[in-house]
Each structure stands twice: as structure tokens, then as C-alpha cells.
Design a protein around this motif. Structure first.
Motif, short mmCIF file in Angstrom:
data_model
loop_
_atom_site.label_atom_id
_atom_site.label_comp_id
_atom_site.label_asym_id
_atom_site.label_seq_id
_atom_site.Cartn_x
_atom_site.Cartn_y
_atom_site.Cartn_z
N UNK A 278 1.66 2.98 14.56
CA UNK A 278 1.22 2.03 13.88
C UNK A 278 2.12 1.51 12.78
N UNK A 279 2.49 0.17 12.59
CA UNK A 279 3.08 -0.23 11.64
C UNK A 279 2.43 -1.16 10.94
N UNK A 280 2.13 -0.93 9.66
CA UNK A 280 1.09 -1.74 8.74
C UNK A 280 1.97 -2.72 7.90
N UNK A 281 1.45 -3.87 7.43
CA UNK A 281 2.48 -4.64 6.42
C UNK A 281 1.46 -4.53 4.86
N UNK A 282 2.33 -4.41 4.07
CA UNK A 282 1.51 -4.40 2.71
C UNK A 282 1.28 -5.66 2.22
N UNK A 283 -0.01 -5.87 1.91
CA UNK A 283 -0.30 -7.41 1.56
C UNK A 283 -1.22 -7.40 0.11
N UNK A 284 -0.68 -8.12 -0.61
CA UNK A 284 -1.27 -8.37 -1.99
C UNK A 284 -2.87 -8.64 -1.91
N UNK A 285 -3.76 -7.91 -2.42
CA UNK A 285 -5.17 -8.15 -2.47
C UNK A 285 -6.13 -7.87 -1.04
N UNK A 286 -5.26 -7.35 -0.16
CA UNK A 286 -5.74 -7.14 1.06
C UNK A 286 -5.76 -5.71 1.37
N UNK A 287 -4.66 -4.93 1.21
CA UNK A 287 -4.75 -3.58 1.49
C UNK A 287 -3.74 -2.84 0.34
N UNK A 288 -3.36 -3.53 -0.71
CA UNK A 288 -2.18 -3.19 -1.79
C UNK A 288 -3.11 -1.90 -2.90
N UNK A 289 -3.68 -1.01 -2.18
CA UNK A 289 -4.24 0.05 -2.75
C UNK A 289 -4.09 1.41 -2.05
N UNK A 290 -3.99 2.39 -2.80
CA UNK A 290 -3.57 3.70 -1.79
C UNK A 290 -4.96 4.24 -1.29
N UNK A 291 -6.04 4.07 -1.83
CA UNK A 291 -7.23 4.08 -1.17
C UNK A 291 -7.46 3.67 0.13
N UNK A 292 -7.13 2.35 0.26
CA UNK A 292 -7.18 1.47 1.60
C UNK A 292 -6.33 2.11 2.78
#
Length: 414
Positions: A278-292
Motif C-alpha cells: 500500500x502507498x498512502x498519501x498524507x492529506x491535511x485534515x483527512x489522515x494527517x494524524x499518527x493515530x489514523x
């Protein structure tokens, strides 16, 4: 489910018995769809949402979203499969599925530094379907069609439509290019989404590529397991296995996307001997948190999908509202390292604007370098000393022997 009210000794409700997000959404949005229709990926494509009027029948849009659909209509497609639409929270504009599939007004604005071709692919495109940016691998652009058009798409100049659909002649020229370049050992098939091709059309590409002696591996970049998991049939998985080693690189960005259907699609591939990363993209206010990101990684690993990259958002036109500062990605990796298994910590990657290629970043754990010792800090911030060896000659004396003898045993020189 609140497990605290269960009788003592009774195990929690099995995952298979829990409510499915897509089942709830399907019942609400597509109550007349039969099981056979819902499981048919071609039915899903025929009933995809592709415009404002259709979208408003299913989702109560905010004024920002309505303006976004209108103002981006000439810039980039909209297209959402019924399955992926069923995952959208109709009550919350920051639903991660909603943010990835419904444009907002900011997408129509081009900010300083944003590029139509953010990865500099077009200048290294010797054939219509070939991008040859790295020495030993090529990108093979198979088509311009996707199951869902992601609002963070880095290749929207192609997937906006009618640009990269391969003709038979273009396909042949692309394969011939790979055949003429013996340095190419790795072919990444992308687009668009290669899994939108029929099995037979996909095989027309896999078969000749796999016959080229210097092609050692084929990768396929796809978001189908996320957005259209019913496309991953046994027949597709068997086709891929026939041309092993074929690696599937998918693109889950949030735990909400890892549904039972998506997990089944990934597990079907792995069960047939097709590795999935899997290659995820870091997106603000969508998954920009270590817990997520940690929850996403853990869910993927349970389905035998390896979290490989966490990508810093590319500087594609219209995407700045989703981009995070570089420091946020480093912070997330630091909050993961040591607090979960290393398999769950993806590489933080930045694809340098204009064609510089990928670089990876990680927090700096080395505090002091010295001839006798190097001082590190660990994930808790504690200091530790690593003694340097007295002998520092790192040449490999046997390597010349190995390079001479390896070909007789069938090894190819690296």
C-alpha cells in the motif's frame, strides 16, 4: 458494539456479523440493486455518479462542494462508483471518503508552485505510454480511466479523459521500447487504473512484457481494491499469478476504506500468490494524524497488505488545500516508530517537484558522530552510545569472484 454488557466469558461479536458501512449505504442509496448487480463491477461503472445533478440525489452537498463540482467541471472528471459512494458520510463534509471523491472550491485554484506535471514525467516520455525516469524501471501508462477520480490525483492531466487510452499500436510500441532497453528490469503499469481493463486486455499487456528476458518483475498500481473491490475476481487473480512475479500496489488512505469487501479483495490476491503493498498519501485534515495512520497500517497488515509508502502530497494543480507541511509527516513517523511494529511504519516519501524522483525522510535519531562512538536518541528521547569498530575497511573481497561465477548458476548481475 459495547462489549461491557456481554455476559462474562462471551467473546466479542465476530467482524463478519457487524454492520458493514457499504451495506448500510447501499440500502440507503441503491435499495433496488440486486446482490448480483452490486457484485458486478461493470454494473458499478455503469451506475457511477458523474455529475452535479446525479450527485445531489445521493449526497446533501455543502455550498463549498456544489461550487467545487461546478468550477472544476472543465478541469477534471468526477466519477464515484456506487460502492465507494455508499461509504460517504452524508452528514459530515470532512468524511475522508467524501473529501477524496467530491471536489471543493479550492480545487479550482492554482497556487504558486503547483504544476500540471508535478513529477516531471512528460519530459521523460519517449513513447506515449512510457515514462522512463529511473535507470532500471519504467512506468507504463495503460489507460486514462479510473473507478473513482480522486481529488488528490497527481496525474489529472492524463485522467481528465481522452489522453492515454492505448491503441493496439501504442501498446506494441511501448512493449517494443521495453524490449529494446535491457537495463529495464521493473515495469510499473499504471494510468488511470489498469484493473479497469478487462482480464483479456490486461493479459495482452502482461504476456509480452513477461516474455522479455530482462524484465524481472511487474508492478500494477491500482485503487480498485479500495474503490471497486468487486473487480478483484478469482479470474483476475489467476491471470496475475500466471505472470508472476506481479506485485499489486494499492492506495488505501484511511481506515474507513478498509471494509470487509476491500479486505476480501486484497486477501484474494494474496491467496493466489500476488503480493500486495500500500502507498498512502498524507492529506491535511483527512489522515494527517499518527493515530489514523497507525490504525490504517494495522488494518492493512491484518489483510496481509504491507504498508509501504506514506507519500507527501505532490504539488499537482488544485491540491494545495490538501497538502501538509513536511514537518507533519516526520512527526507522524516519529510517533509511530517504537510504538508499533516496524512493518506498520511506512517510508515517508517525497517525490521531488519537476522530476527529481523520490527521496525518503525519517526523524534524525543520530545526535553526535565521532570516530570512536556515535550517540543516538531512541524513540523515547533517551540517549544511547554505539561504539564504532576499530577496523573500517568495508570492501567486499569475494564480490569479484561472485560476479564471475553467478551467471553460470542462473543469477543475473545486479
Amino acid at each position: 458494539m459495547d462489549t461491557s454488557v456481554l455476559p462474562a466469558g462471551l467473546p466479542p461479536e465476530p467482524a463478519a456479523a457487524r454492520a458493514s458501512l457499504s451495506a448500510e449505504g447501499r440500502k440507503r442509496l441503491f435499495p433496488n440493486a440486486t446482490d448480483a448487480e452490486w457484485a458486478d463491477w461493470r454494473w458499478q461503472q455503469r451506475h457511477a455518479v458523474r455529475g452535479l445533478e446525479q450527485l445531489e440525489r445521493y449526497v446533501p452537498l455543502t455550498s463549498n462542494e456544489r461550487a467545487g463540482v461546478q468550477e472544476t467541471s472543465a478541469l477534471f472528471r468526477i466519477g464515484i462508483s456506487p460502492y465507494y459512494l455508499s461509504l460517504i458520510d452524508p452528514e459530515h463534509p470532512f468524511c475522508p471518503v467524501r473529501m477524496q471523491s467530491i471536489p471543493v472550491r479550492a480545487e479550482a485554484r492554482v497556487r504558486p508552485g503547483e504544476l500540471a506535471d508535478p513529477l516531471g514525467e512528460d519530459k521523460t516520455r519517449p513513447e506515449e505510454c512510457i515514462v522512463h525516469k529511473y535507470p532500471d524501471r519504467v512506468l507504463f501508462l495503460a489507460l486514462d480511466t479510473c473507478s473513482v477520480y480522486c481529488r488528490h490525483c497527481t496525474r489529472r492531466r492524463i485522467t481528465q479523459g481522452g489522453v492515454a487510452e492505448l491503441s493496439k499500436e501504442q501498446l506494441r510500441r511501448g512493449v517494443d521500447y521495453v524490449r529494446r532497453h535491457p537495463e529495464v528490469r521493473d515495469v510499473l503499469i499504471s494510468g488511470g487504473d489498469p484493473f479497469m481493463l478487462s482480464d483479456s486486455r490486461l493479459e495482452e499487456l502482461l504476456a509480452p512484457l513477461s516474455e522479455i528476458p530482462h524484465v524481472e518483475m511487474i508492478r500494477i498500481g491500482t485503487r480498485v481494491p479500495v474503490c471497486l473491490p468487486m473487480r478483484v475476481t478469482d479470474a483476475l487473480a489467476k491471470t496475475l499469478r500466471r505472470y508472476a512475479p506481479v506485485f499489486v500496489v494499492t492506495h488505501f488512505n484511511h481506515p474507513k476504506e478498509v471494509t470487509p469487501e476491500a479486505r476480501e479483495a486484497c486477501e484474494r490476491l494474496v491467496d493466489h500468490g500476488v503480493p500486495v503493498e500500500n502507498q498512502a498519501v498524507l492529506m491535511r485534515q483527512l489522515n494527517s494524524d499518527a493515530r489514523i495512520i497507525k490504525e490504517l497500517s494495522h488494518l492493512l497488515l491484518r489483510s496481509r497488505v504491507r504498508p509501504y509508502y506514506l507519500h507527501q502530497m505532490d504539488v499537482a494543480e488544485g491540491c494545495e488545500h490538501l497538502r501538509t507541511p513536511i514537518a507533519k509527516g516526520l512527526e507522524i513517523i516519529q510517533q509511530l516508530r517504537g510504538y508499533t511494529t516496524g512493518l506498520a511504519v511506512p517510508h515517508l516519501a517525497v517525490d521531488l517537484p519537476g522530476g527529481g524522483g523520490k527521496v525518503t525522510l525519517q526523524p534524525d535519531y543520530a545526535v553526535e558522530y565521532g570516530a570512536q562512538e556515535t550517540v543516538f536518541r531512541n524513540y523515547k528521547g533517551e540517549r544511547f552510545t554505539y561504539p564504532e569498530p576499530e577496523e573500517t575497511d568495508c570492501t567486499c573481497p569475494y564480490d569479484g569472484v561472485w560476479q564471475e561465477r553467478a551467471p553460470r548458476y542462473g543469477y543475473r548481475k545486479g
